[in-house]
Structure formats: structure tokens, C-alpha cells
Write a protein that holds these residues in place. Structure first.
Motif, PDB file in Angstrom:
ATOM      1  N   ARG A  41     -20.940   0.505   3.363  1.00 47.40           N
ATOM      2  CA  ARG A  41     -21.012  -0.917   3.711  1.00 47.40           C
ATOM      3  C   ARG A  41     -21.428  -1.752   2.505  1.00 47.40           C
ATOM      4  O   ARG A  41     -20.842  -2.792   2.216  1.00 47.40           O
ATOM      5  CB  ARG A  41     -21.992  -1.087   4.877  1.00 47.40           C
ATOM      6  N   GLU A  88     -19.450  -4.737   0.573  1.00 44.44           N
ATOM      7  CA  GLU A  88     -20.013  -6.076   0.454  1.00 44.44           C
ATOM      8  C   GLU A  88     -20.148  -6.504  -1.002  1.00 44.44           C
ATOM      9  O   GLU A  88     -19.884  -7.660  -1.349  1.00 44.44           O
ATOM     10  CB  GLU A  88     -21.349  -6.156   1.179  1.00 44.44           C
ATOM     11  N   GLU A 103     -16.697  -7.456  -2.335  1.00 42.83           N
ATOM     12  CA  GLU A 103     -16.312  -8.782  -1.821  1.00 42.83           C
ATOM     13  C   GLU A 103     -17.075  -9.878  -2.547  1.00 42.83           C
ATOM     14  O   GLU A 103     -16.516 -10.929  -2.882  1.00 42.83           O
ATOM     15  CB  GLU A 103     -16.570  -8.861  -0.320  1.00 42.83           C
ATOM     16  N   TRP A 104     -18.372  -9.650  -2.782  1.00 42.33           N
ATOM     17  CA  TRP A 104     -19.216 -10.630  -3.479  1.00 42.33           C
ATOM     18  C   TRP A 104     -18.669 -10.875  -4.886  1.00 42.33           C
ATOM     19  O   TRP A 104     -18.591 -12.001  -5.340  1.00 42.33           O
ATOM     20  CB  TRP A 104     -20.640 -10.112  -3.559  1.00 42.33           C
TER      21      TRP A 104
END
Length: 83
Positions: free
Chosen positions: A19, A23, A26-27
Motif C-alpha cells: 500500500r 501511495e 502516486e505522490w
């Protein structure tokens, strides 16, 4: 995923690791306005720079936050403190 400054913290579960990797990717592609992730090799501890929004009392200020992700993230909330 170990931390020398917090020996009691357990390593991330596979779910948490996957996860957080997602994340973080994506950041890096689309960072939130006013936020910067300081790159490190520790997926379990992020250091974030936050810039105060224009037109607010915090405009022009920069804050550093440390985000520590628990072993069972996202089922457990991260701990956040100002550096």
C-alpha cells in the motif's frame, strides 16, 4: 524496513508495504499542492515539508512533519509529529 531510532516499531506487513509503495508512487507522480516528500530509503517513516497556504496566517512558513506508518497500515493510523 527498520528504523534505528525506534527499535520497538515492528516491520511493515506485506499489505502495508504494498500500500505504501503504491501511495508513494502516486505522490511522486502527482504531489499535493504545498507538500513535498523528502526522499529516504525508509518506507515506514516519511518526512513531509508543508508550505503554508497563501492568504492564511501560515503563508510563507514551511513545516516539517514526520509520518510513522504502523505495521498494519492502513488498518492502523500513522503517527504524525512536527520536526
Amino acid at each position: 524496513m527498520t528504523s534505528s531510532s525506534s527499535p520497538s516499531r515492528k516491520a511493515l506487513s506485506k499489505i502495508a508495504c504494498n500500500r505504501l509503495q503504491k501511495e508513494l508512487a502516486e505522490w511522486q507522480l502527482n504531489p499535493p499542492a504545498g507538500f513535498k516528500h523528502k526522499v529516504s530509503d525508509n518506507l515506514q517513516r516519511w518526512v513531509i515539508e508543508v508550505t503554508g497556504a497563501a492568504g492564511t496566517l501560515y503563508a510563507g512558513e514551511t513545516y516539517q512533519l514526520q509520518v510513522d506508518f504502523p505495521e498494519h497500515y492502513p488498518m492502523e493510523a500513522p503517527q504524525i509529529c512536527e520536526l
